[in-house]
Design a protein around this motif. Structure first.
Motif, PDB file in Angstrom:
ATOM      1  N   ILE A   1      55.028 -30.489  80.502  1.00 29.12           N
ATOM      2  CA  ILE A   1      53.743 -31.054  80.921  1.00 29.12           C
ATOM      3  C   ILE A   1      53.801 -31.523  82.375  1.00 29.12           C
ATOM      4  N   GLU A   2      54.855 -32.260  82.721  1.00 30.81           N
ATOM      5  CA  GLU A   2      54.971 -32.777  84.084  1.00 30.81           C
ATOM      6  C   GLU A   2      55.156 -31.650  85.094  1.00 30.81           C
ATOM      7  N   LEU A   3      55.925 -30.633  84.714  1.00 34.70           N
ATOM      8  CA  LEU A   3      56.161 -29.516  85.630  1.00 34.70           C
ATOM      9  C   LEU A   3      54.864 -28.773  85.930  1.00 34.70           C
ATOM     10  N   VAL A   4      54.072 -28.511  84.897  1.00 36.89           N
ATOM     11  CA  VAL A   4      52.810 -27.798  85.101  1.00 36.89           C
ATOM     12  C   VAL A   4      51.865 -28.621  85.979  1.00 36.89           C
ATOM     13  N   LYS A   5      51.766 -29.915  85.721  1.00 40.06           N
ATOM     14  CA  LYS A   5      50.877 -30.762  86.526  1.00 40.06           C
ATOM     15  C   LYS A   5      51.312 -30.792  87.995  1.00 40.06           C
ATOM     16  N   HIS A   6      52.608 -30.838  88.230  1.00 35.02           N
ATOM     17  CA  HIS A   6      53.091 -30.886  89.610  1.00 35.02           C
ATOM     18  C   HIS A   6      53.051 -29.510  90.281  1.00 35.02           C
ATOM     19  N   TRP A   7      53.187 -28.446  89.519  1.00 34.29           N
ATOM     20  CA  TRP A   7      52.957 -27.109  90.097  1.00 34.29           C
ATOM     21  C   TRP A   7      51.509 -26.984  90.556  1.00 34.29           C
ATOM     22  N   ASP A   8      50.603 -27.538  89.770  1.00 31.60           N
ATOM     23  CA  ASP A   8      49.189 -27.502  90.148  1.00 31.60           C
ATOM     24  C   ASP A   8      48.977 -28.243  91.472  1.00 31.60           C
ATOM     25  N   GLN A   9      49.687 -29.345  91.671  1.00 35.40           N
ATOM     26  CA  GLN A   9      49.597 -30.092  92.931  1.00 35.40           C
ATOM     27  C   GLN A   9      50.186 -29.288  94.092  1.00 35.40           C
ATOM     28  N   LEU A  10      51.276 -28.565  93.829  1.00 33.76           N
ATOM     29  CA  LEU A  10      51.868 -27.728  94.874  1.00 33.76           C
ATOM     30  C   LEU A  10      50.897 -26.633  95.305  1.00 33.76           C
ATOM     31  N   LEU A  11      50.174 -26.078  94.353  1.00 36.37           N
ATOM     32  CA  LEU A  11      49.172 -25.063  94.683  1.00 36.37           C
ATOM     33  C   LEU A  11      48.042 -25.660  95.511  1.00 36.37           C
ATOM     34  N   GLU A  12      47.704 -26.918  95.239  1.00 36.74           N
ATOM     35  CA  GLU A  12      46.684 -27.604  96.023  1.00 36.74           C
ATOM     36  C   GLU A  12      47.111 -27.714  97.488  1.00 36.74           C
ATOM     37  N   GLU A  13      48.427 -27.899  97.691  1.00 36.39           N
ATOM     38  CA  GLU A  13      48.958 -28.080  99.046  1.00 36.39           C
ATOM     39  C   GLU A  13      49.174 -26.764  99.786  1.00 36.39           C
ATOM     40  N   SER A  14      49.286 -25.650  99.058  1.00 39.40           N
ATOM     41  CA  SER A  14      49.642 -24.376  99.683  1.00 39.40           C
ATOM     42  C   SER A  14      48.576 -23.304  99.429  1.00 39.40           C
ATOM     43  N   ARG A  15      47.781 -23.025 100.447  1.00 38.08           N
ATOM     44  CA  ARG A  15      46.770 -21.972 100.315  1.00 38.08           C
ATOM     45  C   ARG A  15      47.426 -20.610 100.140  1.00 38.08           C
ATOM     46  N   ASP A  16      48.559 -20.396 100.803  1.00 38.67           N
ATOM     47  CA  ASP A  16      49.264 -19.117 100.682  1.00 38.67           C
ATOM     48  C   ASP A  16      49.658 -18.841  99.236  1.00 38.67           C
ATOM     49  N   ASP A  17      50.197 -19.865  98.559  1.00 36.17           N
ATOM     50  CA  ASP A  17      50.594 -19.685  97.156  1.00 36.17           C
ATOM     51  C   ASP A  17      49.378 -19.463  96.272  1.00 36.17           C
ATOM     52  N   ARG A  18      48.271 -20.144  96.565  1.00 33.70           N
ATOM     53  CA  ARG A  18      47.057 -19.954  95.764  1.00 33.70           C
ATOM     54  C   ARG A  18      46.546 -18.526  95.892  1.00 33.70           C
ATOM     55  N   GLU A  19      46.682 -17.958  97.076  1.00 35.52           N
ATOM     56  CA  GLU A  19      46.197 -16.594  97.286  1.00 35.52           C
ATOM     57  C   GLU A  19      47.167 -15.550  96.726  1.00 35.52           C
ATOM     58  N   GLN A  20      48.459 -15.902  96.694  1.00 36.17           N
ATOM     59  CA  GLN A  20      49.455 -14.929  96.237  1.00 36.17           C
ATOM     60  C   GLN A  20      49.603 -14.899  94.724  1.00 36.17           C
ATOM     61  N   PHE A  21      49.423 -16.057  94.062  1.00 36.35           N
ATOM     62  CA  PHE A  21      49.702 -16.144  92.630  1.00 36.35           C
ATOM     63  C   PHE A  21      48.470 -16.547  91.829  1.00 36.35           C
ATOM     64  N   SER A  22      48.303 -15.885  90.694  1.00 41.44           N
ATOM     65  CA  SER A  22      47.325 -16.307  89.700  1.00 41.44           C
ATOM     66  C   SER A  22      48.113 -16.818  88.494  1.00 41.44           C
ATOM     67  N   ILE A  23      47.959 -18.116  88.197  1.00 37.90           N
ATOM     68  CA  ILE A  23      48.790 -18.738  87.156  1.00 37.90           C
ATOM     69  C   ILE A  23      47.919 -19.122  85.965  1.00 37.90           C
ATOM     70  N   THR A  24      48.388 -18.729  84.777  1.00 37.13           N
ATOM     71  CA  THR A  24      47.632 -18.973  83.551  1.00 37.13           C
ATOM     72  C   THR A  24      48.544 -19.540  82.473  1.00 37.13           C
ATOM     73  N   LEU A  25      48.108 -20.631  81.857  1.00 37.22           N
ATOM     74  CA  LEU A  25      48.779 -21.149  80.674  1.00 37.22           C
ATOM     75  C   LEU A  25      48.284 -20.374  79.458  1.00 37.22           C
ATOM     76  N   LEU A  26      49.179 -19.728  78.741  1.00 43.26           N
ATOM     77  CA  LEU A  26      48.831 -19.030  77.508  1.00 43.26           C
ATOM     78  C   LEU A  26      49.241 -19.903  76.329  1.00 43.26           C
ATOM     79  N   ALA A  27      48.268 -20.287  75.500  1.00 41.58           N
ATOM     80  CA  ALA A  27      48.543 -21.231  74.414  1.00 41.58           C
ATOM     81  C   ALA A  27      47.944 -20.725  73.104  1.00 41.58           C
TER      82      ALA A  27
END
Length: 362
Positions: free
Chosen positions: A22-48
């Motif tokens: 849970i903590e890792l996913v929330k903080h990865w989301d914050q990293l994506l907020e900080e990095s436009r390059d990563d947001r454009e390069q990766f599409s991340i989906t939680l499959l549940a």
């Protein structure tokens, strides 16, 4: 690049493994907020699976519920179909055996080291899954150097295939302690010893109780939190003690109140892949006694008092040493806070995200 995260953990009660996910996913989301390059390069989906019990507030990571059932069948049969066009990340010890394009976090080798702690079907299923994933997955992440050595020994995983990423503690700092609950149980601040234990044999519940029975004329309460109900002392083969106040299951807010109010925290566990409770206690400024076993010296360093988990007499001696010495407790509190400051979910997220990008670029 499509990245999928195995979010079966959203359907499970929170232990240390689910906390990490849970903590890792929330903080990865914050990293994506900080990095436009990563947001454009990766599409991340939680499959549940369909029946999730935890809902995360995420800005850049999507959540997709799939399938009509859950558990291991969902993970082995449904998940690989939906993740087939990308990289799959598994954060909670298991993953689909048919996929190769995946990363897996394996927290420990408890099913190999302490098989008696688990049912026959569970331990053998996990042994098969973890050995197979060690071979098939592109990269393995784990939570301590100790666990890395265990993975190499039991699953024959090559050293350069394993990345160590330690856990964090900010979840405990964010919590508001439930002090009213503490008052309800008549627990006066700095006047009780706290232990957290489950019925898992590796948590050493029996020796905690045996050690407490050796303490004579104590002027403080002894509190044990954990387990599923208040009847754990009556379980077969376990000692009974009238000296103990048993609280059973506690919420996160109640646990923080217990940590903050305790004069000392006791954790003589025999086997831990990491050991989150001592880190949580140190984060709250609580003096800590832990066993000199498994990963615990790696996590706690010189900020704690160590005991022999197999010797109730030694555990009792260390309890007396700490509880009778106010200056020692103050010193341990300062050392614990300093030690805990070196662990963070942000660092865990950045290091593990670097592992993901290394795999993608390989």
């Amino acid at each position: 690049m499509n990245i999928y995260i195995n979010a079966r953990f959203l359907t499970q009660s929170v232990t240390g493994v689910q906390r990490y996910a849970i903590e890792l996913v929330k903080h990865w989301d914050q990293l994506l907020e900080e990095s436009r390059d990563d947001r454009e390069q990766f599409s991340i989906t939680l499959l549940a699976p369909r029946k999730i019990i935890h809902k995360l507030e995420l800005k850049h990571i999507k959540v997709k519920q799939t399938g009509t059932f859950g558990g291991h069948p969902w993970e082995q049969l449904v998940l690989p179909y939906y993740a087939r066009k990308g990289l799959l990340i598994n954060l909670c010890n298991t993953g689909p055996l048919l996929m190769r394009n995946q990363i897996v976090t394996i927290h420990d080798m408890a099913v190999f080291e302490y098989p008696k702690s688990y049912s026959f079907l569970f331990r053998n299923a996990y042994k098969i899954i973890q050995k197979a994933l060690g071979i098939r997955a592109l990269r393995i992440m784990t939570v301590s150097k100790f666990s890395k050595s265990q993975l190499m020994a039991h699953c024959r995983i090559k050293e350069n295939k394993i990345s160590v990423v330690e856990l964090g503690k900010e979840h405990m700092q964010r919590l508001e302690p439930d002090r009213e609950w503490l008052n309800h149980h008549q627990l006066a601040k700095q006047n009780y010893l706290l232990a957290v234990s489950s019925m898992n044999p590796s948590k050493n519940f029996s020796n905690i109780v045996r050690a407490i029975e050796m303490l004579e004329g104590v002027d403080y309460q002894i509190v044990i939190a954990g387990g599923t109900n208040g009847k754990v002392f009556s379980a077969a083969g376990l000692p009974h003690s009238d000296k103990v106040k048993l609280l059973g299951y506690v919420t996160d807010r109640q646990l923080k109140a217990l940590y903050e109010g305790a004069a000392c925290f006791l954790f003589p566990s025999i086997y831990e892949g990491f050991g989150l409770p001592p880190l949580e206690a140190m984060t709250c400024g609580t003096p800590v006694i832990v066993s000199r076993s498994a990963s615990l010296p790696e996590v706690c360093g010189e900020a704690t008092i160590y005991c022999n988990p197999n010797d109730p007499t030694d555990i009792a001696s260390k309890i007396s040493q700490v509880m009778k010495d106010t200056h020692l407790r103050q010193s341990l509190s300062v050392k614990g806070l300093e030690r805990a400051s070196g662990f963070s979910w942000e660092k865990c997220a950045r290091q593990s995200w670097d592992v993901v990008k290394e795999v993608v670029q390989a």
